[in-house]
Design an enzyme around this catalytic site. Sequence first.
Site, PDB file in Angstrom:
ATOM      1  N   LYS A  22       0.836  -1.216   0.000  1.00 52.88           N
ATOM      2  CA  LYS A  22       0.000   0.000   0.000  1.00 52.88           C
ATOM      3  C   LYS A  22       0.863   1.254   0.000  1.00 52.88           C
ATOM      4  CE  LYS A  22      -1.843   1.638   4.099  1.00 52.88           C
ATOM      5  NZ  LYS A  22      -1.414   3.025   4.347  1.00 52.88           N
ATOM      6  N   ASN A  23       1.848   1.277   0.898  1.00 53.15           N
ATOM      7  CA  ASN A  23       2.607   2.516   1.084  1.00 53.15           C
ATOM      8  C   ASN A  23       3.620   2.781  -0.030  1.00 53.15           C
ATOM      9  OD1 ASN A  23       1.120   3.013   3.310  1.00 53.15           O
ATOM     10  ND2 ASN A  23       2.732   2.538   4.805  1.00 53.15           N
ATOM     11  N   CYS A 116      -5.504  12.322  12.864  1.00 50.80           N
ATOM     12  CA  CYS A 116      -6.249  11.061  12.763  1.00 50.80           C
ATOM     13  C   CYS A 116      -6.067  10.299  14.065  1.00 50.80           C
ATOM     14  CB  CYS A 116      -5.830  10.248  11.543  1.00 50.80           C
ATOM     15  SG  CYS A 116      -4.245   9.457  11.716  1.00 50.80           S
ATOM     16  N   ARG A 121      -0.281  14.369  13.191  1.00 54.73           N
ATOM     17  CA  ARG A 121       0.246  14.176  11.849  1.00 54.73           C
ATOM     18  C   ARG A 121       0.244  15.428  10.960  1.00 54.73           C
ATOM     19  NH1 ARG A 121      -1.682   8.454   9.516  1.00 54.73           N
ATOM     20  NH2 ARG A 121       0.298   8.651   8.449  1.00 54.73           N
ATOM     21  N   ASP A 304       4.208   0.540  12.028  1.00 57.27           N
ATOM     22  CA  ASP A 304       3.041  -0.122  11.427  1.00 57.27           C
ATOM     23  C   ASP A 304       2.931  -1.599  11.825  1.00 57.27           C
ATOM     24  OD1 ASP A 304       2.518   2.298  10.271  1.00 57.27           O
ATOM     25  OD2 ASP A 304       3.072   1.719   8.238  1.00 57.27           O
ATOM     26  N   ARG A 396      -8.905  -0.577   4.254  1.00 53.94           N
ATOM     27  CA  ARG A 396      -8.035   0.459   3.664  1.00 53.94           C
ATOM     28  C   ARG A 396      -6.707  -0.155   3.235  1.00 53.94           C
ATOM     29  NH1 ARG A 396      -5.889   4.444   7.410  1.00 53.94           N
ATOM     30  NH2 ARG A 396      -4.528   4.654   5.627  1.00 53.94           N
TER      31      ARG A 396
HETATM   32  C1  LIG Z   1       1.092   6.284   3.208  1.00 58.82           C
HETATM   33  C2  LIG Z   1       2.269   6.019   4.069  1.00 58.82           C
HETATM   34  O1  LIG Z   1       3.357   5.783   3.588  1.00 58.82           O
HETATM   35  N1  LIG Z   1       2.043   6.010   5.386  1.00 58.82           N
HETATM   36  C3  LIG Z   1       3.146   5.706   6.280  1.00 58.82           C
HETATM   37  C4  LIG Z   1       3.935   6.966   6.509  1.00 58.82           C
HETATM   38  O2  LIG Z   1       3.062   7.947   7.044  1.00 58.82           O
HETATM   39  P1  LIG Z   1       3.530   9.464   7.073  1.00 58.82           P
HETATM   40  O3  LIG Z   1       4.412   9.731   5.925  1.00 58.82           O
HETATM   41  O4  LIG Z   1       2.302  10.268   7.228  1.00 58.82           O
HETATM   42  O5  LIG Z   1       4.372   9.510   8.394  1.00 58.82           O
HETATM   43  P2  LIG Z   1       5.669  10.405   8.639  1.00 58.82           P
HETATM   44  O6  LIG Z   1       6.892   9.596   8.387  1.00 58.82           O
HETATM   45  O7  LIG Z   1       5.517  11.667   7.861  1.00 58.82           O
HETATM   46  O8  LIG Z   1       5.526  10.734  10.184  1.00 58.82           O
HETATM   47  C5  LIG Z   1       6.588  10.560  11.112  1.00 58.82           C
HETATM   48  C6  LIG Z   1       6.424  11.559  12.234  1.00 58.82           C
HETATM   49  O9  LIG Z   1       6.721  12.856  11.749  1.00 58.82           O
HETATM   50  C7  LIG Z   1       5.679  13.752  12.040  1.00 58.82           C
HETATM   51  N2  LIG Z   1       5.600  14.743  10.927  1.00 58.82           N
HETATM   52  C8  LIG Z   1       5.594  14.287   9.635  1.00 58.82           C
HETATM   53  C9  LIG Z   1       5.539  15.178   8.581  1.00 58.82           C
HETATM   54  C10 LIG Z   1       5.494  16.556   8.851  1.00 58.82           C
HETATM   55  O10 LIG Z   1       5.427  17.396   7.957  1.00 58.82           O
HETATM   56  N3  LIG Z   1       5.508  16.956  10.152  1.00 58.82           N
HETATM   57  C11 LIG Z   1       5.552  16.090  11.197  1.00 58.82           C
HETATM   58  O11 LIG Z   1       5.559  16.505  12.364  1.00 58.82           O
HETATM   59  C12 LIG Z   1       4.428  12.874  12.135  1.00 58.82           C
HETATM   60  O12 LIG Z   1       3.408  13.495  12.866  1.00 58.82           O
HETATM   61  C13 LIG Z   1       5.003  11.653  12.821  1.00 58.82           C
HETATM   62  O13 LIG Z   1       5.074  11.861  14.202  1.00 58.82           O
HETATM   63  O14 LIG Z   1       4.988   6.690   7.429  1.00 58.82           O
HETATM   64  C14 LIG Z   1       4.551   6.277   8.725  1.00 58.82           C
HETATM   65  C15 LIG Z   1       5.786   6.095   9.600  1.00 58.82           C
HETATM   66  O15 LIG Z   1       6.544   5.036   9.161  1.00 58.82           O
HETATM   67  C16 LIG Z   1       3.732   5.001   8.612  1.00 58.82           C
HETATM   68  O16 LIG Z   1       3.172   4.705   9.869  1.00 58.82           O
HETATM   69  C17 LIG Z   1       2.606   5.163   7.599  1.00 58.82           C
HETATM   70  O17 LIG Z   1       2.001   3.911   7.338  1.00 58.82           O
HETATM   71  C1  LIG Z   2      -0.686   4.549   9.270  1.00 60.55           C
HETATM   72  C2  LIG Z   2      -0.825   3.895   8.122  1.00 60.55           C
HETATM   73  O1  LIG Z   2      -1.239   4.417   6.953  1.00 60.55           O
HETATM   74  P1  LIG Z   2      -1.605   5.927   6.591  1.00 60.55           P
HETATM   75  O2  LIG Z   2      -0.353   6.722   6.633  1.00 60.55           O
HETATM   76  O3  LIG Z   2      -2.113   5.826   5.196  1.00 60.55           O
HETATM   77  O4  LIG Z   2      -2.622   6.391   7.597  1.00 60.55           O
HETATM   78  C3  LIG Z   2      -0.474   2.447   8.016  1.00 60.55           C
HETATM   79  O5  LIG Z   2      -0.339   1.959   6.872  1.00 60.55           O
HETATM   80  O6  LIG Z   2      -0.351   1.782   9.052  1.00 60.55           O
END
Ligand SMILES: CC(=O)N[C@H]1[C@@H](OP(=O)(O)OP(=O)(O)OC[C@H]2O[C@@H](n3ccc(=O)[nH]c3=O)[C@H](O)[C@@H]2O)O[C@H](CO)[C@@H](O)[C@@H]1O
Ligand SMILES: C=C(OP(=O)(O)O)C(=O)O
Length: 417
Positions: A22-23, A116, A121, A304, A396
Amino acid sequence: MDQLLITGGNRLSGEIPIAGAKNAALPILCAGLLTSDTVALSNVPHLQDVATMLKLLGQMGLAIERNGDAITLDGAAVDKLEAPYEMVKTMRAAILVLGPLVARFGEARVSLPGGCAIGSRPVDQHIKGLQAMGAEIAIEAGYIHAKAKRLRGTRIVTDMITVTGTENLLMAATLADGETVLENAAREPEVTDLANLLVAMGAKISGIGTDRLVVQGVERLHGASHTVIADRIETGTFLCAAAAAGGDVMLTNTRSDILDVALDKLREAGAIITSGPDWIRLQMAARPRAVSFRTTEYPGFPTDMQAQFMALNCIADGASHVSETIFENRFMHVQELNRLGAAITIDGHTAIVQGVDKLVGAPVMATDLRASASLVIAGLAAEGQTLVDRIYHLDRGYDRMEAKLCAVGADIQRVKA
Ligand SMILES: CC(=O)N[C@H]1[C@@H](OP(=O)(O)OP(=O)(O)OC[C@H]2O[C@@H](n3ccc(=O)[nH]c3=O)[C@H](O)[C@@H]2O)O[C@H](CO)[C@@H](O)[C@@H]1O
Ligand SMILES: C=C(OP(=O)(O)O)C(=O)O
């Protein structure tokens, strides 16, 4: 609304085919916006998030053809540069259209995702990076409006490691003027998979797989073919299910080299694990031993997989400490697992799990994707029946999870509430 009715106690035995990640699929689909040519993808999983992303991209004018696991994208007619709130609220990964749209069309209007169940996030790093590349960004009425005649390369150091942040900026940088250096980049295999597709499309990227990505912008990208990497989280989820329920499962169309830490933890829990180039076999004959861990960015223990290992720890011999360092609120499954008889307490970012001799089935409610998976695993190990509500979260990110588990001996029915 669909629910899963699980009758616990069956051992799992047989083969489970693993889908594409998915990711990886979600950013890769967005990369189709970067070119007016055709991008041909295979091993695209059948998931609700993929359907949502295809709907969004279709609304933007991307031509999409789907044939089983294969999807062809044609970006020649993209003209609507917007991701509305209705889409982004159901799938945060919709933010991944931002970088490609600004890079190719000089403009985008994307709803802010909001928080969420697992944390607040924010997407401030996506915005900070695009601003550093010269985009003018305004936040109005819950939308990010971004404009740039042409993005220009620069050095960007994100405050923290962000997976989709790295992906958005990487896609943006491919069409920028000059060199972009992304420091503190995420090294997740899904980022690497996206980077490999971008290179096949003509992007010039070095440092792939490291925390320093260097991109020489090009005038245009062309079409390419790509096979989406195996889903390491789906893989890990089924391994945890077999470790909790006991049995002997063979997972195919997957890889062990992107799941090292989780496999080591399963061995520590007592599982016998063998693997080949595209398969992993797990045999579990005894009660699992408790395993402690701390989630971190790749190649560390994946957040995850935290909830699924927590389910395993619930019935393990001994006590474990599970620390969540990535998201501030990713313990929503704890209260639900406790409803099944688990003994978990939370102390700040750490859950302390005292293994119990048995779980007993009960109605429980899923709160997010991996929390749902942990409740299914607990239900498989529990005595009696467990009814998991709100499994739209599960759909999802898992392709027919109950069908795959039933094929190896589980007793799970999808029922209507
Ligand atoms: C679609 C996808 O690939 N989802 C994955 C992606 O989510 P996602 O990319 O949303 O997660 P991030 O790696 O960005 O988040 C890591 C941390 O950084 C923080 N943060 C991130 C961006 C930002 O602009 N500011 C900020 O503060 C987030 O709140 C979190 O605490 O990586 C996560 C961490 O491995 C996984 O759990 C999700 O499954
Ligand atoms: C947190 C997850 O996905 P998303 O970033 O799409 O919410 C996940 O795949 O576990």
